[in-house]
Scaffold this active site. Structure first.
Site, mmCIF file in Angstrom:
data_model
loop_
_atom_site.group_PDB
_atom_site.id
_atom_site.type_symbol
_atom_site.label_atom_id
_atom_site.label_comp_id
_atom_site.label_asym_id
_atom_site.label_seq_id
_atom_site.Cartn_x
_atom_site.Cartn_y
_atom_site.Cartn_z
ATOM 1 N N GLY A 165 -11.385 -6.271 11.304
ATOM 2 C CA GLY A 165 -12.419 -7.297 11.369
ATOM 3 C C GLY A 165 -13.778 -6.632 11.519
ATOM 4 O O GLY A 165 -13.947 -5.716 12.320
ATOM 5 N N MET B 112 -5.944 -3.188 15.643
ATOM 6 C CA MET B 112 -4.887 -3.153 16.652
ATOM 7 C C MET B 112 -4.108 -1.838 16.733
ATOM 8 O O MET B 112 -3.067 -1.792 17.381
ATOM 9 C CB MET B 112 -3.912 -4.319 16.402
ATOM 10 C CG MET B 112 -4.574 -5.692 16.524
ATOM 11 S SD MET B 112 -3.459 -7.085 16.185
ATOM 12 C CE MET B 112 -2.320 -6.993 17.560
ATOM 13 N N GLU B 113 -4.584 -0.770 16.086
ATOM 14 C CA GLU B 113 -3.793 0.471 16.059
ATOM 15 C C GLU B 113 -4.556 1.774 16.221
ATOM 16 O O GLU B 113 -4.013 2.749 16.750
ATOM 17 C CB GLU B 113 -3.024 0.571 14.721
ATOM 18 C CG GLU B 113 -1.968 -0.486 14.501
ATOM 19 C CD GLU B 113 -2.503 -1.768 13.878
ATOM 20 O OE1 GLU B 113 -1.858 -2.813 14.006
ATOM 21 O OE2 GLU B 113 -3.615 -1.719 13.272
ATOM 22 N N ASP C 216 -12.480 -9.346 6.995
ATOM 23 C CA ASP C 216 -13.162 -10.586 7.378
ATOM 24 C C ASP C 216 -14.127 -10.234 8.499
ATOM 25 O O ASP C 216 -14.245 -9.076 8.879
ATOM 26 C CB ASP C 216 -12.148 -11.644 7.842
ATOM 27 C CG ASP C 216 -11.502 -11.279 9.181
ATOM 28 O OD1 ASP C 216 -11.280 -10.066 9.412
ATOM 29 O OD2 ASP C 216 -11.225 -12.188 9.972
ATOM 30 N N GLU D 71 0.828 -1.204 0.000
ATOM 31 C CA GLU D 71 0.000 0.000 0.000
ATOM 32 C C GLU D 71 0.866 1.259 0.000
ATOM 33 O O GLU D 71 0.645 2.180 -0.796
ATOM 34 C CB GLU D 71 -0.910 -0.017 1.235
ATOM 35 C CG GLU D 71 -1.784 1.208 1.359
ATOM 36 C CD GLU D 71 -2.493 1.279 2.697
ATOM 37 O OE1 GLU D 71 -3.073 2.342 2.982
ATOM 38 O OE2 GLU D 71 -2.463 0.281 3.463
#
Length: 237
Positions: A86, A181-182, A205, A15
């Site tokens: 997610g 997670m960030e 997902d 990316e």
């Protein structure tokens, strides 16, 4: 006012490589474990915008350290985090996008952590936010790209959510539309520095994939979309 600067933190090497390709006069800076691509892009107005883009590592500490380093090094007018998450929202599907209007930690006692800026000892903050103007710009860019999206709640924690039990717990604690997670760490560090932030998450997902399986996913198509979107948002600033 000098040139506007935007810092972009991506989730994937591909990316950031694609973002770098759409910049002119690209140089690379190596610092604090990061490889930062720096260049310029012409906005849709008449302005030239400086962009510093990097991959910063997974998890809250990596994201926080990366955000602070970019702020110290480039004094950006905005920090954008672009990644995958997610999905926890039954109305959304894979490849839809959640903009982090609100960002909440999964495993953090905000009565203590929230006492630091932008909170105070008397008024600890419980959550963090993306900048309203950046959300508006991202909304326009996503609508223009024909991507289904919402501005919602993103939960951030230091563990990979991949079981129904964990999903249920995340929803109960945070009411989140997506989990990653960030994001909250980026928003917190940006708020400490009075820098507007934006967290964008494409849904990869339904937070139901074991990590060993997940890491074999081909997310190169996502990288392409995310890179184009990030550049489009920058051009609209």
């Amino acid at each position: 006012m000098g040139m506007k600067t935007v810092a972009i933190i991506g989730a994937l090497d591909e990316e950031v490589a694609l973002i770098a390709k759409s910049l002119t006069h690209v140089t690379h800076i190596a610092k604090g474990s990061l490889d930062i691509a720096v260049g310029t892009v012409d906005s849709f107005g008449s302005d030239v915008i400086k962009v510093a883009a990097t991959v910063g590592g997974m998890g809250l500490v990596n994201a926080a350290a990366t955000t602070q380093l970019l702020i110290d090094e480039f004094a950006p007018d905005a920090v954008i985090f672009s990644g995958i998450a997610g999905n926890l929202n039954t109305h959304l599907h894979i490849n839809d996008v959640v903009l982090g209007g609100t960002l909440r930690y999964l495993d953090t006692d905000m009565r203590l952590v929230g006492q630091w800026k932008p909170g105070t000892e008397d008024k600890p903050v419980e959550e963090f936010f993306s900048d309203p103007h950046l959300l508006q710009v991202a909304d326009q860019a996503l609508a223009n790209a024909g991507i289904t999206h919402i501005t919602g709640i993103i939960a951030s924690g230091n563990y990979f959510v991949d079981t129904p039990e964990k999903v249920e717990e995340v929803i109960r604690r945070t009411g989140a539309d997506a989990v990653e997670m960030e994001g909250a760490a980026v928003a917190q560090v940006a708020a400490r520095n009075d820098v507007p932030a934006l967290v964008i998450r494409a849904l990869s997902d339904n937070a139901d994939t074991d990590y060993e399986v997940f890491k074999e996913f081909d997310i190169s198509e996502y990288a392409d979309t995310a890179a184009r979107l990030a550049v489009d948002i920058v051009k609209r600033l």
